[in-house]
Design a protein around this motif. Structure first.
Motif, PDB file in Angstrom:
ATOM      1  N   GLY A 190      14.227   5.480  -2.234  1.00 16.63           N
ATOM      2  CA  GLY A 190      14.006   6.894  -2.488  1.00 16.63           C
ATOM      3  C   GLY A 190      13.565   7.201  -3.902  1.00 16.63           C
ATOM      4  O   GLY A 190      13.012   8.284  -4.163  1.00 16.63           O
ATOM      5  N   THR A 191      13.785   6.277  -4.824  1.00 20.68           N
ATOM      6  CA  THR A 191      13.378   6.485  -6.217  1.00 20.68           C
ATOM      7  C   THR A 191      12.322   5.463  -6.671  1.00 20.68           C
ATOM      8  O   THR A 191      11.987   5.425  -7.856  1.00 20.68           O
ATOM      9  N   ASP A 192      11.818   4.664  -5.760  1.00 20.73           N
ATOM     10  CA  ASP A 192      10.833   3.643  -6.110  1.00 20.73           C
ATOM     11  C   ASP A 192       9.458   4.295  -6.275  1.00 20.73           C
ATOM     12  O   ASP A 192       8.921   4.851  -5.315  1.00 20.73           O
ATOM     13  N   PRO A 193       8.862   4.236  -7.459  1.00 21.22           N
ATOM     14  CA  PRO A 193       7.567   4.890  -7.684  1.00 21.22           C
ATOM     15  C   PRO A 193       6.435   4.255  -6.894  1.00 21.22           C
ATOM     16  O   PRO A 193       5.360   4.859  -6.736  1.00 21.22           O
ATOM     17  N   ASP A 194       6.636   3.031  -6.398  1.00 21.14           N
ATOM     18  CA  ASP A 194       5.601   2.345  -5.628  1.00 21.14           C
ATOM     19  C   ASP A 194       5.685   2.629  -4.129  1.00 21.14           C
ATOM     20  O   ASP A 194       4.946   2.030  -3.345  1.00 21.14           O
ATOM     21  N   VAL A 195       6.586   3.527  -3.739  1.00 16.95           N
ATOM     22  CA  VAL A 195       6.780   3.843  -2.320  1.00 16.95           C
ATOM     23  C   VAL A 195       6.542   5.330  -2.085  1.00 16.95           C
ATOM     24  O   VAL A 195       7.184   6.169  -2.712  1.00 16.95           O
ATOM     25  N   ASN A 196       5.624   5.654  -1.169  1.00 21.53           N
ATOM     26  CA  ASN A 196       5.384   7.044  -0.768  1.00 21.53           C
ATOM     27  C   ASN A 196       5.957   7.353   0.609  1.00 21.53           C
ATOM     28  O   ASN A 196       6.327   8.490   0.889  1.00 21.53           O
TER      29      ASN A 196
ATOM     30  N   GLY B  45       0.792  -1.221   0.000  1.00 20.10           N
ATOM     31  CA  GLY B  45       0.000   0.000   0.000  1.00 20.10           C
ATOM     32  C   GLY B  45       0.822   1.267   0.000  1.00 20.10           C
ATOM     33  O   GLY B  45       0.532   2.207   0.747  1.00 20.10           O
ATOM     34  N   LYS B  46       1.889   1.312  -0.812  1.00 21.18           N
ATOM     35  CA  LYS B  46       2.761   2.486  -0.945  1.00 21.18           C
ATOM     36  C   LYS B  46       3.632   2.741   0.292  1.00 21.18           C
ATOM     37  O   LYS B  46       4.282   3.778   0.384  1.00 21.18           O
ATOM     38  N   VAL B  47       3.643   1.814   1.245  1.00 21.53           N
ATOM     39  CA  VAL B  47       4.490   1.931   2.427  1.00 21.53           C
ATOM     40  C   VAL B  47       5.550   0.841   2.395  1.00 21.53           C
ATOM     41  O   VAL B  47       5.232  -0.345   2.281  1.00 21.53           O
ATOM     42  N   ALA B  48       6.818   1.241   2.486  1.00 23.42           N
ATOM     43  CA  ALA B  48       7.916   0.289   2.596  1.00 23.42           C
ATOM     44  C   ALA B  48       8.326   0.200   4.057  1.00 23.42           C
ATOM     45  O   ALA B  48       8.621   1.219   4.683  1.00 23.42           O
ATOM     46  N   THR B  49       8.336  -0.998   4.599  1.00 21.16           N
ATOM     47  CA  THR B  49       8.799  -1.210   5.968  1.00 21.16           C
ATOM     48  C   THR B  49      10.171  -1.870   5.914  1.00 21.16           C
ATOM     49  O   THR B  49      10.334  -2.931   5.312  1.00 21.16           O
ATOM     50  N   VAL B  50      11.155  -1.211   6.520  1.00 19.89           N
ATOM     51  CA  VAL B  50      12.524  -1.715   6.570  1.00 19.89           C
ATOM     52  C   VAL B  50      12.820  -2.102   8.012  1.00 19.89           C
ATOM     53  O   VAL B  50      12.762  -1.253   8.916  1.00 19.89           O
ATOM     54  N   THR B  51      13.138  -3.380   8.239  1.00 20.49           N
ATOM     55  CA  THR B  51      13.367  -3.885   9.591  1.00 20.49           C
ATOM     56  C   THR B  51      14.805  -4.357   9.738  1.00 20.49           C
ATOM     57  O   THR B  51      15.270  -5.211   8.974  1.00 20.49           O
ATOM     58  N   LEU B  52      15.517  -3.793  10.707  1.00 20.29           N
ATOM     59  CA  LEU B  52      16.856  -4.282  11.038  1.00 20.29           C
ATOM     60  C   LEU B  52      16.740  -5.717  11.528  1.00 20.29           C
ATOM     61  O   LEU B  52      15.868  -6.038  12.349  1.00 20.29           O
ATOM     62  N   ASN B  53      17.618  -6.588  11.055  1.00 19.22           N
ATOM     63  CA  ASN B  53      17.478  -8.012  11.358  1.00 19.22           C
ATOM     64  C   ASN B  53      18.849  -8.637  11.661  1.00 19.22           C
ATOM     65  O   ASN B  53      19.387  -9.409  10.893  1.00 19.22           O
ATOM     66  N   ARG B  54      19.381  -8.240  12.809  1.00 14.53           N
ATOM     67  CA  ARG B  54      20.610  -8.855  13.316  1.00 14.53           C
ATOM     68  C   ARG B  54      20.407  -9.138  14.807  1.00 14.53           C
ATOM     69  O   ARG B  54      21.123  -8.615  15.670  1.00 14.53           O
ATOM     70  N   PRO B  55      19.418  -9.963  15.128  1.00 18.59           N
ATOM     71  CA  PRO B  55      18.998 -10.125  16.526  1.00 18.59           C
ATOM     72  C   PRO B  55      20.080 -10.691  17.437  1.00 18.59           C
ATOM     73  O   PRO B  55      20.099 -10.375  18.634  1.00 18.59           O
ATOM     74  N   ASP B  56      20.970 -11.520  16.897  1.00 21.72           N
ATOM     75  CA  ASP B  56      22.019 -12.101  17.734  1.00 21.72           C
ATOM     76  C   ASP B  56      23.020 -11.064  18.219  1.00 21.72           C
ATOM     77  O   ASP B  56      23.764 -11.295  19.181  1.00 21.72           O
ATOM     78  N   LYS B  57      23.040  -9.891  17.568  1.00 23.22           N
ATOM     79  CA  LYS B  57      23.963  -8.805  17.945  1.00 23.22           C
ATOM     80  C   LYS B  57      23.207  -7.544  18.360  1.00 23.22           C
ATOM     81  O   LYS B  57      23.771  -6.451  18.362  1.00 23.22           O
ATOM     82  N   GLY B  58      21.942  -7.694  18.724  1.00 23.52           N
ATOM     83  CA  GLY B  58      21.166  -6.524  19.124  1.00 23.52           C
ATOM     84  C   GLY B  58      21.011  -5.499  18.020  1.00 23.52           C
ATOM     85  O   GLY B  58      20.877  -4.303  18.273  1.00 23.52           O
ATOM     86  N   ASN B  59      21.015  -5.984  16.774  1.00 27.24           N
ATOM     87  CA  ASN B  59      20.943  -5.107  15.603  1.00 27.24           C
ATOM     88  C   ASN B  59      22.090  -4.099  15.566  1.00 27.24           C
ATOM     89  O   ASN B  59      21.934  -2.969  15.089  1.00 27.24           O
TER      90      ASN B  59
ATOM     91  N   PRO C 200      14.323  11.012  -0.513  1.00 22.81           N
ATOM     92  CA  PRO C 200      13.196  11.834  -0.964  1.00 22.81           C
ATOM     93  C   PRO C 200      11.861  11.463  -0.317  1.00 22.81           C
ATOM     94  O   PRO C 200      10.947  12.276  -0.283  1.00 22.81           O
ATOM     95  N   ARG C 201      11.739  10.238   0.191  1.00 21.01           N
ATOM     96  CA  ARG C 201      10.500   9.805   0.823  1.00 21.01           C
ATOM     97  C   ARG C 201      10.532  10.111   2.326  1.00 21.01           C
ATOM     98  O   ARG C 201      11.582   9.987   2.961  1.00 21.01           O
TER      99      ARG C 201
END
Length: 255
Positions: A44-50, A12-26, A96-97
């Motif tokens: 930042g240049t993806d037309p599908d991301v607002n 839905g035009k939202v990109a969720t970025v999740t840090l994923n290094r749990p063994d090192k506390g990210n 840009p987003r």
């Protein structure tokens, strides 16, 4: 590129970025920083991301620098590592987003710096914030911190190395809102989805405006804002959104 330490999800035009290094506390190794730099540059240049949501999940955000990596550095060999840190920071700050940070747990030192680069910060009651660089004989980042909470508070954060809980962070204006434990991600997702329904160009230029006005005198800032407002008012999309709003208000009055 494949991502080993980040999880990317777009809906839905939202990109969720999740840090994923749990063994090192990210914690932030060079590989993690390179992935952050690359992914935020791409989004930042993806037309599908607002809108972008940046998080470490409900449990924690990031413990900060990977101390094992830093311990191996010497003054004569630290240039590439330091450059990579700031490339990752700038990829978020100047993306840009709009970037919303959802902090579910400790965000310390370099992890705190990452939250500082985001446009809006929300936290759970588990969140903690602090610049511990001074305790490691390192100079912390003051800008954009002082623009967010003022120079006096920024000096306190930087010079004391103190850890602040979520309520303190909200009171000083660093965090916009605190959510109950376990409710952070769903609450932020709702906010992000609402934002993502707005005009992409208007979102982008409003973020750029927030950077521009900070370095202008009052008259210059007012001129920039007048010019930008004039470029949008009366547009087809502006008229459509006014019609939609008026229809919503009319429907509420009939209820």
């Amino acid at each position: 590129m494949p991502y080993n330490y980040l999880i990317k999800d777009i809906a839905g035009k939202v990109a969720t970025v999740t840090l994923n290094r749990p063994d090192k506390g990210n914690s932030l190794s060079p590989d993690v920083l390179e992935e952050i730099r690359a992914l935020f540059t791409q989004l930042g240049t993806d037309p599908d991301v607002n809108v972008i949501v940046f998080t470490g999940g409900e449990r924690y955000f990031s413990a900060g620098f990977d101390l094992g990596e830093i311990r191996q550095l010497e003054k004569v060999s630290n240039e590439a590592y330091i450059r990579l840190f700031h490339q990752a920071y700038r990829a978020i700050l100047f993306c840009p987003r709009p970037v919303i940070c959802a902090v579910g747990g400790p965000a310390i030192a370099g992890g705190f710096d990452l939250t500082m680069m985001c446009d809006i910060r929300y936290a759970s009651t588990r969140a903690k914030f602090g610049q511990k660089e001074i305790a490691l004989s390192l100079t912390p980042i003051m800008d954009p911190l002082w623009r967010i909470i003022g120079m006096g508070r920024a000096r306190e954060v930087a010079l004391t190395g103190r850890i602040y809980d979520a309520d303190e962070a909200e009171k000083m204006g660093y965090v916009s809102r605190v959510f109950a434990e376990g409710e952070l991600l769903s609450s932020v997702a709702e906010i992000a989805q609402n934002m993502a329904g707005y005009d992409q160009q208007c979102l982008r230029e409003t973020k750029q405006l927030s950077h521009l006005v900070a370095d202008q005198n009052l008259d210059g800032a007012m001129q920039i804002q007048e010019w930008l407002f004039r470029s949008y008012i009366g547009s087809e999309d502006n008229h459509r959104r006014i019609d939609d709003l008026q229809a919503q208000l009319a429907a509420r009055r009939k209820q």
